[in-house]
Write an enzyme that holds these catalytic residues in place. Sequence first.
Site, PDB file in Angstrom:
ATOM      1  N   HIS A  21       0.834  -1.204   0.000  1.00  0.00           N
ATOM      2  CA  HIS A  21       0.000   0.000   0.000  1.00  0.00           C
ATOM      3  C   HIS A  21       0.872   1.260   0.000  1.00  0.00           C
ATOM      4  O   HIS A  21       0.571   2.231  -0.693  1.00  0.00           O
ATOM      5  CB  HIS A  21      -0.915   0.007   1.231  1.00  0.00           C
ATOM      6  N   ASP A 121      -5.210   6.369   2.306  1.00  0.00           N
ATOM      7  CA  ASP A 121      -5.338   5.006   1.806  1.00  0.00           C
ATOM      8  C   ASP A 121      -6.737   4.468   2.089  1.00  0.00           C
ATOM      9  O   ASP A 121      -7.383   4.820   3.077  1.00  0.00           O
ATOM     10  CB  ASP A 121      -4.296   4.107   2.480  1.00  0.00           C
TER      11      ASP A 121
END
Length: 481
Positions: A21, A121
Site C-alpha cells: 500500500h 489510503d
Amino acid sequence: MESSPITTTHIALVSVPAFSHQVSILEFAKRLLHLHADTFHVTCIIPTLSSSPSKHSFFFDSLPHNIHCIFLPSVNFHDLNNNGVSVEIQTQLSASRAMSSVRETLVSLSKTTDISALVADAMAPEALEFGKELNILSYIYFPCSTMVLSVCFHSQNLDEEVSCEYKDHPGLIHLPGCIPISGRDLPDSMQDRGSLAYKLFLQRCQRYLNGHDGILVNSFMELEEEATKAISQHGNGGDYPHVYSVGPITQSGPSGSKSRCECLLWLDKQEPNSVLYVSFGSGGTLSQDQIDELALGLELSKQKFLWVNLRAPNDRASATYFSEGGLVDDDDPLHFLPKGFLERTKEQGLVMCGWAPQVEVLGHRSIGAFLSHCGWNSVLESVVHGVPMIAWPLFAEQRSNAALVSDGLKVALRAKMKKPSVVVKEDIVKLIKGLMEGLEGQEIRRKVKELKKLANSAIMEDGSSTRTIANLANKWKNKHT
C-alpha cells in the site's frame, strides 16, 4: 519585470502499515511530482508496526527530495498478530489505532503550512474526518481495481439481496459494467458475513460513499472502461463520489541494488520469452503439499523458471504479510523443497528465498509469463510490461483480480484446485505448457500486448490518466488562490 516565484502546493498522504500500500500511494505522489515538477511538496504519514521490516528502506531512501515521510510510533498490535486474524482486519485496525497520531501530525503540519489536499489510503478512511476538520480537500486512494471498487459501492445492496453466504450463492454476482463474478471470488472480507472482517468491510465501504471529494483509483479507463463508465453514470446522479482513474501506478526508480542481482544475471543467459517467473508477492505463503506440487509441476513442465520470494511452508496464505518470517534454517533455507528437486532442475531453473526486483524481472527480454498471486500491483506491472499470467490467488481481493484478468481481460489462465486447497502438479504442467506453448497462450499474449500499449498510452503526455492527474493538480493548486 520580474516573474513571481513559483508557489508550492502541499499535499498530505496517509498510508497504512503494509508495504504494498505504501509503495502504491507514494508512486502516485512521484507521478504527480513528475508531471508537475517543483510545484508540489508531499508529506506522507505512515503508521508502523513493531514488526515492520527494515528491508524496504531502500525504497524510502530513493524518494524525491520533495516527498517527506513521517513514520509514526508503532501501534499496539500484539493482540492481533499471529492469532489467525485476517490481513484485512490487521491492516484496518492497525491503521485505526494510529488515527490519534495521524490527527496530531496533520494538525501540527497545518500550523506551519497550508495543506491543499489530504489523500488517505482506502484502509484508513477515518483520516478523512481530519480533512473536514482542517477545511482541506479530502480524497481516498484506492490501490485496487475499479471492479473491486464497484464491489465496495454495491456491498450494501448485495448484503440486502443475497440471503446466504456469498460462497454458497448458486448464481453469479452481477455488477454494472463488470464481469459476472462467483461469490467465492469476492474479497476475503465478504466470505464470512458474521465476522468482524465483514462488519469492518461494510463500515469502510460506507465511508467510500460519503464525506469526501473523490476517490483516486489505481486503474486506467482503457483497462476497465465499462466499470468506470457505470460508476460515473451513478456518480452523475449523486449516488457515488467522483472517481479519478490515475493508473497504472507501478513501482519505479532504484531496485535497491547497485549491482545486478543474481536472478537478473541468470536471466541474461536465457533465451527470449523462455522463462516462467514465479512469485507470490511480498507476503504470500504456500502449504507444504502445495510447495511439493508446484515444484514437481515446474520440473515436469521442462520449462525454464525463476521462482523467487519462496518461504517456508505455512497453511495460512498470508502468514508472513506483516513480517520477514518464513525461513527456519539459515544453513539450508530451501530444505522443505522435494528431495533432489534443486539438483535435478539446476540447469532448468533458479529458486530464491529472498527478494527480487520484480519490475526489472518482468521487463527482462527472457521472461515469457508470470505465475502470480494476482496482487493488484503485480497485475498492473505484468500488464505494463506485456507479460501474460497464470493467476494463482491466495488472499484479500486476489481472487477478484484473478477473475478479472482471466475471465474479463483474458490475459491469464487461472489455476484451479482439485484437492482441497491444492493445485496438483498435472494441472500445473498443463497451465505452464498452455500459456508458454499452446494456441490459447498465443491469443493471451496478443491481448496482453494490446493492453501494454493502452497502459503506456494512458500515461503519455495527453493520456487519459495524465489528464486526470492534471485536473486534480489544478484543483489542488487553486485551493488557496
